[in-house]
Write a protein that holds these residues in place. Structure first.
Motif, PDB file in Angstrom:
ATOM      1  N   ASN A  62     154.706   7.357 -23.607  1.00 53.16           N
ATOM      2  CA  ASN A  62     155.247   7.565 -22.263  1.00 53.16           C
ATOM      3  C   ASN A  62     156.549   8.378 -22.305  1.00 53.16           C
ATOM      4  OD1 ASN A  62     155.148   7.472 -19.483  1.00 53.16           O
ATOM      5  ND2 ASN A  62     156.330   5.570 -19.368  1.00 53.16           N
ATOM      6  N   LEU A  63     156.485   9.502 -23.008  1.00 51.75           N
ATOM      7  CA  LEU A  63     157.623  10.409 -23.129  1.00 51.75           C
ATOM      8  C   LEU A  63     157.234  11.771 -22.559  1.00 51.75           C
ATOM      9  CD1 LEU A  63     158.746   9.552 -26.765  1.00 51.75           C
ATOM     10  CD2 LEU A  63     159.891   8.889 -24.637  1.00 51.75           C
ATOM     11  N   PRO A  64     157.250  11.910 -21.233  1.00 56.55           N
ATOM     12  CA  PRO A  64     156.879  13.212 -20.672  1.00 56.55           C
ATOM     13  C   PRO A  64     157.890  14.286 -21.075  1.00 56.55           C
ATOM     14  CG  PRO A  64     157.769  11.777 -18.956  1.00 56.55           C
ATOM     15  CD  PRO A  64     157.650  10.948 -20.211  1.00 56.55           C
ATOM     16  N   LYS A  65     157.395  15.501 -21.246  1.00 57.19           N
ATOM     17  CA  LYS A  65     158.291  16.625 -21.549  1.00 57.19           C
ATOM     18  C   LYS A  65     159.129  16.961 -20.327  1.00 57.19           C
ATOM     19  CE  LYS A  65     157.263  17.329 -25.769  1.00 57.19           C
ATOM     20  NZ  LYS A  65     158.172  16.812 -26.775  1.00 57.19           N
ATOM     21  N   THR A  66     158.570  16.754 -19.165  1.00 56.55           N
ATOM     22  CA  THR A  66     159.293  16.995 -17.919  1.00 56.55           C
ATOM     23  C   THR A  66     158.589  16.275 -16.780  1.00 56.55           C
ATOM     24  OG1 THR A  66     160.289  18.714 -16.535  1.00 56.55           O
ATOM     25  CG2 THR A  66     158.064  19.102 -17.292  1.00 56.55           C
ATOM     26  N   THR A  67     159.277  16.149 -15.666  1.00 58.55           N
ATOM     27  CA  THR A  67     158.707  15.538 -14.467  1.00 58.55           C
ATOM     28  C   THR A  67     159.025  16.422 -13.265  1.00 58.55           C
ATOM     29  OG1 THR A  67     160.692  14.249 -13.974  1.00 58.55           O
ATOM     30  CG2 THR A  67     159.014  13.186 -15.359  1.00 58.55           C
ATOM     31  N   GLY A  68     158.361  16.150 -12.190  1.00 62.10           N
ATOM     32  CA  GLY A  68     158.643  16.811 -10.912  1.00 62.10           C
ATOM     33  C   GLY A  68     158.340  15.847  -9.785  1.00 62.10           C
ATOM     34  N   TRP A  69     159.181  15.846  -8.775  1.00 59.42           N
ATOM     35  CA  TRP A  69     159.016  14.938  -7.643  1.00 59.42           C
ATOM     36  C   TRP A  69     158.872  15.742  -6.356  1.00 59.42           C
ATOM     37  CZ3 TRP A  69     159.507   9.445  -7.595  1.00 59.42           C
ATOM     38  CH2 TRP A  69     159.745   8.882  -8.850  1.00 59.42           C
ATOM     39  N   ALA A  70     158.127  15.182  -5.402  1.00 64.21           N
ATOM     40  CA  ALA A  70     157.984  15.834  -4.103  1.00 64.21           C
ATOM     41  C   ALA A  70     157.668  14.781  -3.043  1.00 64.21           C
ATOM     42  CB  ALA A  70     156.877  16.877  -4.145  1.00 64.21           C
ATOM     43  N   PHE A  71     157.954  15.143  -1.797  1.00 61.95           N
ATOM     44  CA  PHE A  71     157.578  14.300  -0.663  1.00 61.95           C
ATOM     45  C   PHE A  71     156.870  15.172   0.367  1.00 61.95           C
ATOM     46  CE2 PHE A  71     161.308  16.229   1.128  1.00 61.95           C
ATOM     47  CZ  PHE A  71     161.006  16.335   2.476  1.00 61.95           C
ATOM     48  N   GLY A  94     153.867  21.483  -9.041  1.00 60.96           N
ATOM     49  CA  GLY A  94     154.587  22.758  -9.082  1.00 60.96           C
ATOM     50  C   GLY A  94     156.013  22.592  -9.570  1.00 60.96           C
ATOM     51  N   ARG A  95     156.682  21.548  -9.119  1.00 63.96           N
ATOM     52  CA  ARG A  95     158.064  21.287  -9.549  1.00 63.96           C
ATOM     53  C   ARG A  95     158.101  20.884 -11.023  1.00 63.96           C
ATOM     54  NH1 ARG A  95     161.670  22.103  -6.503  1.00 63.96           N
ATOM     55  NH2 ARG A  95     163.238  20.945  -7.656  1.00 63.96           N
ATOM     56  N   CYS A  96     157.128  20.093 -11.446  1.00 61.27           N
ATOM     57  CA  CYS A  96     157.070  19.664 -12.844  1.00 61.27           C
ATOM     58  C   CYS A  96     156.929  20.880 -13.767  1.00 61.27           C
ATOM     59  CB  CYS A  96     155.897  18.705 -13.025  1.00 61.27           C
ATOM     60  SG  CYS A  96     155.778  17.978 -14.659  1.00 61.27           S
ATOM     61  N   LEU A  97     156.044  21.789 -13.413  1.00 59.17           N
ATOM     62  CA  LEU A  97     155.863  22.990 -14.227  1.00 59.17           C
ATOM     63  C   LEU A  97     157.118  23.860 -14.219  1.00 59.17           C
ATOM     64  CD1 LEU A  97     152.177  23.893 -13.318  1.00 59.17           C
ATOM     65  CD2 LEU A  97     153.038  22.993 -15.497  1.00 59.17           C
ATOM     66  N   ALA A  98     157.788  23.954 -13.086  1.00 64.21           N
ATOM     67  CA  ALA A  98     159.039  24.726 -13.012  1.00 64.21           C
ATOM     68  C   ALA A  98     160.121  24.075 -13.873  1.00 64.21           C
ATOM     69  CB  ALA A  98     159.513  24.837 -11.570  1.00 64.21           C
ATOM     70  N   ASN A  99     160.143  22.758 -13.905  1.00 66.53           N
ATOM     71  CA  ASN A  99     161.141  22.053 -14.713  1.00 66.53           C
ATOM     72  C   ASN A  99     160.887  22.215 -16.207  1.00 66.53           C
ATOM     73  OD1 ASN A  99     162.528  21.193 -12.473  1.00 66.53           O
ATOM     74  ND2 ASN A  99     161.542  19.191 -12.402  1.00 66.53           N
ATOM     75  N   TYR A 100     159.667  22.589 -16.549  1.00 66.29           N
ATOM     76  CA  TYR A 100     159.391  22.872 -17.960  1.00 66.29           C
ATOM     77  C   TYR A 100     159.800  24.327 -18.203  1.00 66.29           C
ATOM     78  CZ  TYR A 100     157.191  22.897 -22.496  1.00 66.29           C
ATOM     79  OH  TYR A 100     156.969  23.005 -23.841  1.00 66.29           O
ATOM     80  N   THR A 101     158.884  25.243 -18.217  1.00 67.58           N
ATOM     81  CA  THR A 101     159.246  26.655 -18.411  1.00 67.58           C
ATOM     82  C   THR A 101     158.429  27.573 -17.518  1.00 67.58           C
ATOM     83  OG1 THR A 101     157.635  26.893 -20.201  1.00 67.58           O
ATOM     84  CG2 THR A 101     159.912  26.339 -20.827  1.00 67.58           C
TER      85      THR A 101
END
Length: 173
Positions: A62-71, A94-101
């Motif tokens: 349970n160690l994600p490389k990145t996360t993204g949140w939205a409402f 989309g936010r999760c992918l942006a938070n990665y690279t």
């Protein structure tokens, strides 16, 4: 009026295609989690988190490389009339992918900018003034009932609510 061009922003679909076609994605997993609470639903809001794991080991630990949140808010915009939860999930991805690279030509996605264009914000929770008045009447607390009336008036509660709270207080005298 919006001061931006939606065509200048990458869609989540485009971002996802780029990600899944990259070497990084060979063993990757994207997991979404619905974090919506009953309080969120009471005001028509959905809250979703996306988690990106690049391999099985990270997922198992349970160690994600990145996360993204939205409402998203029910009923605002075309898709949200029927699919606000799905829309929130897409935005979180989309936010999760942006938070990665994978932020593309701009960090935010076209879907996020569409939300800006329609002025979408979560609704504020509303108080159940009449229920609170009933509880205070049962407790025979006239002072708190008067305070409740003042708070309801300041919050611009509807006239029928103010009248009901006032009538409840007067019945205690």
């Amino acid at each position: 009026m919006a001061q931006f061009n939606l065509n200048d922003y990458e869609t989540v679909e485009e971002r996802l295609r780029r990600f899944w076609s990259s070497e990084i994605a060979e063993d990757a997993r994207m997991i979404t989690v619905n974090h919506t609470t009953p309080q969120d639903r009471a005001v028509g809001t959905w809250v979703v988190e996306a988690r990106l794991y690049l391999n099985q080991e990270d997922q198992a630990r349970n160690l994600p490389k990145t996360t993204g949140w939205a409402f998203e808010v029910d009923g605002l915009g075309m898709a949200n009339k029927t699919s606000a939860l799905e829309n929130a999930e897409t935005s979180a991805i989309g936010r999760c992918l942006a938070n990665y690279t994978f932020s593309g030509n701009k960090r935010v996605t076209r879907e996020e900018m569409e939300k800006v264009a329609r002025g979408q914000t979560p609704k504020l929770p509303t108080r159940d003034w009449m229920n609170e008045a009933g509880e205070l009447a049962k407790a025979k607390d006239l002072d708190k009932l008067r305070l409740l009336y003042s708070e309801a008036k300041t919050a611009k509660a509807p006239t029928e609510v103010l009248d009901w709270v006032k009538m409840t207080a007067e019945s205690m005298k």
